[in-house]
Design a protein around this motif. Structure first.
Motif, mmCIF file in Angstrom:
data_model
loop_
_atom_site.group_PDB
_atom_site.id
_atom_site.type_symbol
_atom_site.label_atom_id
_atom_site.label_comp_id
_atom_site.label_asym_id
_atom_site.label_seq_id
_atom_site.Cartn_x
_atom_site.Cartn_y
_atom_site.Cartn_z
ATOM 1 N N ALA A 130 0.811 -1.214 0.000
ATOM 2 C CA ALA A 130 0.000 0.000 0.000
ATOM 3 C C ALA A 130 0.846 1.266 0.000
ATOM 4 C CB ALA A 130 -0.934 0.007 1.211
ATOM 5 N N GLN A 131 2.118 1.155 0.391
ATOM 6 C CA GLN A 131 2.949 2.333 0.481
ATOM 7 C C GLN A 131 3.358 2.819 -0.903
ATOM 8 O OE1 GLN A 131 6.230 1.112 2.938
ATOM 9 N NE2 GLN A 131 5.301 1.947 4.773
ATOM 10 N N PRO A 132 3.325 4.112 -1.156
ATOM 11 C CA PRO A 132 3.826 4.644 -2.423
ATOM 12 C C PRO A 132 5.322 4.427 -2.520
ATOM 13 C CG PRO A 132 3.333 6.421 -0.889
ATOM 14 C CD PRO A 132 2.799 5.164 -0.265
ATOM 15 N N GLN A 133 5.829 4.326 -3.725
ATOM 16 C CA GLN A 133 7.235 4.054 -3.925
ATOM 17 C C GLN A 133 8.115 5.251 -3.561
ATOM 18 O OE1 GLN A 133 8.475 0.952 -4.725
ATOM 19 N NE2 GLN A 133 6.352 0.449 -4.266
ATOM 20 N N ASP A 134 7.523 6.449 -3.495
ATOM 21 C CA ASP A 134 8.311 7.634 -3.207
ATOM 22 C C ASP A 134 8.165 8.076 -1.755
ATOM 23 O OD1 ASP A 134 5.701 8.412 -3.403
ATOM 24 O OD2 ASP A 134 6.087 10.201 -4.609
ATOM 25 N N ASP A 135 7.956 7.133 -0.838
ATOM 26 C CA ASP A 135 7.918 7.481 0.577
ATOM 27 C C ASP A 135 9.191 8.247 0.924
ATOM 28 O OD1 ASP A 135 5.503 6.446 1.099
ATOM 29 O OD2 ASP A 135 6.176 4.748 2.290
ATOM 30 N N PRO A 136 9.093 9.297 1.717
ATOM 31 C CA PRO A 136 10.273 10.121 1.982
ATOM 32 C C PRO A 136 11.262 9.438 2.905
ATOM 33 C CG PRO A 136 8.443 10.848 3.333
ATOM 34 C CD PRO A 136 7.895 9.801 2.398
ATOM 35 N N TRP A 137 12.493 9.868 2.805
ATOM 36 C CA TRP A 137 13.473 9.534 3.813
ATOM 37 C C TRP A 137 13.188 10.388 5.045
ATOM 38 C CZ3 TRP A 137 17.712 6.124 3.456
ATOM 39 C CH2 TRP A 137 17.879 5.527 2.201
ATOM 40 N N LEU A 138 13.605 9.905 6.196
ATOM 41 C CA LEU A 138 13.469 10.668 7.433
ATOM 42 C C LEU A 138 14.851 11.078 7.908
ATOM 43 C CD1 LEU A 138 10.801 8.519 9.329
ATOM 44 C CD2 LEU A 138 10.422 10.598 7.990
ATOM 45 N N ALA A 139 14.998 12.369 8.234
ATOM 46 C CA ALA A 139 16.269 12.883 8.740
ATOM 47 C C ALA A 139 16.208 12.974 10.256
ATOM 48 C CB ALA A 139 16.551 14.252 8.137
ATOM 49 N N LEU A 140 17.301 12.546 10.885
ATOM 50 C CA LEU A 140 17.330 12.505 12.349
ATOM 51 C C LEU A 140 18.769 12.645 12.817
ATOM 52 C CD1 LEU A 140 15.428 11.831 14.872
ATOM 53 C CD2 LEU A 140 16.344 9.513 14.665
ATOM 54 N N ASP A 141 19.116 13.826 13.344
ATOM 55 C CA ASP A 141 20.447 14.053 13.915
ATOM 56 C C ASP A 141 21.564 13.656 12.949
ATOM 57 O OD1 ASP A 141 22.262 14.839 15.884
ATOM 58 O OD2 ASP A 141 22.438 12.797 16.666
ATOM 59 N N GLY A 142 21.415 14.038 11.678
ATOM 60 C CA GLY A 142 22.433 13.725 10.684
ATOM 61 C C GLY A 142 22.279 12.377 10.028
ATOM 62 N N LEU A 143 21.389 11.542 10.539
ATOM 63 C CA LEU A 143 21.096 10.239 9.952
ATOM 64 C C LEU A 143 19.949 10.360 8.963
ATOM 65 C CD1 LEU A 143 21.001 8.274 13.307
ATOM 66 C CD2 LEU A 143 22.900 8.241 11.687
ATOM 67 N N LYS A 144 19.841 9.396 8.064
ATOM 68 C CA LYS A 144 18.692 9.330 7.173
ATOM 69 C C LYS A 144 18.156 7.905 7.200
ATOM 70 C CE LYS A 144 19.923 13.225 4.230
ATOM 71 N NZ LYS A 144 20.213 13.705 2.853
ATOM 72 N N VAL A 145 16.845 7.781 7.346
ATOM 73 C CA VAL A 145 16.205 6.477 7.519
ATOM 74 C C VAL A 145 15.150 6.282 6.457
ATOM 75 C CG1 VAL A 145 14.982 4.968 9.121
ATOM 76 C CG2 VAL A 145 16.551 6.704 10.014
ATOM 77 N N LYS A 146 15.130 5.106 5.850
ATOM 78 C CA LYS A 146 14.101 4.723 4.884
ATOM 79 C C LYS A 146 13.394 3.505 5.456
ATOM 80 C CE LYS A 146 12.366 5.038 0.560
ATOM 81 N NZ LYS A 146 11.584 6.185 0.074
ATOM 82 N N LEU A 147 12.239 3.740 6.102
ATOM 83 C CA LEU A 147 11.576 2.660 6.832
ATOM 84 C C LEU A 147 11.081 1.552 5.918
ATOM 85 C CD1 LEU A 147 9.586 4.615 9.561
ATOM 86 C CD2 LEU A 147 11.745 3.388 9.793
ATOM 87 N N ASP A 148 10.526 1.911 4.740
ATOM 88 C CA ASP A 148 9.960 0.867 3.889
ATOM 89 C C ASP A 148 11.027 -0.026 3.272
ATOM 90 O OD1 ASP A 148 10.916 2.886 2.276
ATOM 91 O OD2 ASP A 148 9.309 2.750 0.807
ATOM 92 N N ARG A 149 12.286 0.401 3.331
ATOM 93 C CA ARG A 149 13.382 -0.421 2.819
ATOM 94 C C ARG A 149 14.305 -0.904 3.934
ATOM 95 N NH1 ARG A 149 16.243 3.188 -1.470
ATOM 96 N NH2 ARG A 149 17.743 1.478 -1.331
ATOM 97 N N MET A 150 13.958 -0.561 5.188
ATOM 98 C CA MET A 150 14.771 -0.958 6.332
ATOM 99 C C MET A 150 16.225 -0.531 6.147
ATOM 100 S SD MET A 150 13.219 -4.726 7.256
ATOM 101 C CE MET A 150 14.498 -5.038 8.467
ATOM 102 N N LEU A 151 16.412 0.729 5.737
ATOM 103 C CA LEU A 151 17.755 1.243 5.497
ATOM 104 C C LEU A 151 18.060 2.418 6.420
ATOM 105 C CD1 LEU A 151 18.180 1.261 1.612
ATOM 106 C CD2 LEU A 151 19.291 -0.238 3.251
ATOM 107 N N LEU A 152 19.301 2.456 6.849
ATOM 108 C CA LEU A 152 19.808 3.571 7.631
ATOM 109 C C LEU A 152 21.077 4.067 6.955
ATOM 110 C CD1 LEU A 152 19.952 5.283 10.292
ATOM 111 C CD2 LEU A 152 21.341 3.435 11.224
ATOM 112 N N VAL A 153 21.120 5.371 6.660
ATOM 113 C CA VAL A 153 22.317 5.982 6.083
ATOM 114 C C VAL A 153 22.979 6.796 7.187
ATOM 115 C CG1 VAL A 153 23.218 7.588 4.372
ATOM 116 C CG2 VAL A 153 21.333 6.062 3.772
ATOM 117 N N ASP A 154 24.241 6.478 7.487
ATOM 118 C CA ASP A 154 24.906 7.136 8.605
ATOM 119 C C ASP A 154 25.359 8.547 8.240
ATOM 120 O OD1 ASP A 154 27.310 6.945 7.196
ATOM 121 O OD2 ASP A 154 28.015 5.197 8.302
ATOM 122 N N ARG A 155 26.017 9.210 9.149
ATOM 123 C CA ARG A 155 26.394 10.618 8.970
ATOM 124 C C ARG A 155 27.486 10.804 7.928
ATOM 125 N NH1 ARG A 155 25.246 9.312 14.111
ATOM 126 N NH2 ARG A 155 23.572 10.510 15.137
#
Length: 242
Positions: A130-155
């Motif tokens: 049900a999720q659209p393919q362009d769900d946004p990344w989430l920014a958090l204290d220099g980190l970036k998180v993509k929940l629908d892909r279970m990805l974390l991009v570090d600083r």
């Protein structure tokens, strides 16, 4: 609707027979395996909706099989094992196990938990569809998180894979940012089951997640301990682009 396909992994033929009769009696299709080689052969032949896995497989370590399943197959793992050591439970959950039950067990409890794991897995599948393919990344204290892909991009811009346990815990914090969460509440959010009062599983999982998200895990500032309560995510995530 086609019957759900379940792989039983246990080196005890009597246990496999007991589980097979229990699951087949409720309409599931069951395949048996007794070691890592037979698990690989089973997956080479077909896909499975769930794996029940014993940790003590004679000369083989079920945790190694769990690691391989988590790495190579997107399948829920329900650990049904004679090992009752809290360390084994923690490691199993950190590897992405969806539930954990020790022997001896009652077949009705096994069946209830299998249904629960499959229900949760099915809900995740429907949510992902049900999720659209362009769900946004989430920014958090220099980190970036993509929940629908279970990805974390570090600083530094490097991708860090999250285990299922990491993902569930991080999602719980993101959905309740700046709200103190007790250990019981966190356990409910990530697993939905009861835990012993002195169970320290959640503390181990928080420590593991801190190593991936904190600037200095020895002095955490993003996921802070709230004395007498539990933990809190101190910042609110914001939508961003990679």
């Amino acid at each position: 609707m086609a019957a759900k396909n379940i792989l039983i992994v246990d080196d005890d033929a009597k246990i496999r027979t007991l589980l097979r009769r229990c699951l087949e009696g409720d309409g599931y299709r069951v395949v048996e395996a007794h070691n890592a080689q037979s698990v690989r052969a089973a997956f080479a032949a077909e896909d499975f909706d769930l794996v029940t896995l014993d940790l003590n497989l004679g000369a083989e370590d079920g945790l190694d099989i769990a690691r391989e399943l988590h790495r190579d197959h997107d399948v829920p793992i329900f650990m049904v094992t004679g090992k009752d050591d809290v360390i084994d439970r923690v490691v199993g959950l950190e590897l992405g196990a969806d539930d954990y039950l020790t022997k001896p067990f009652h077949v009705r409890e096994v069946l209830a938990r299998v249904k629960s794991v499959l229900r949760r897995s099915g809900k995740r599948d429907r949510d992902e569809e049900a999720q659209p393919q362009d769900d946004p990344w989430l920014a958090l204290d220099g980190l970036k998180v993509k929940l629908d892909r279970m990805l974390l991009v570090d600083r530094d811009g490097h991708e860090c894979d999250l285990t299922t346990a990491d993902f569930k815990l991080l999602t719980a914090f993101l959905n309740h940012a700046k709200k103190p969460l007790s250990r019981d509440r966190l356990m409910d959010l990530i697993d939905g089951q009861d835990w012993a009062p002195l169970d320290r599983t959640i503390d181990n999982q928080v420590a593991r997640l801190r190593k991936k998200v904190e600037r200095d895990p020895t002095r955490p500032s993003l996921i802070k301990t709230v004395r007498g309560v539990g933990y809190v995510l101190t910042e609110t995530p914001v939508a961003t682009t990679l």
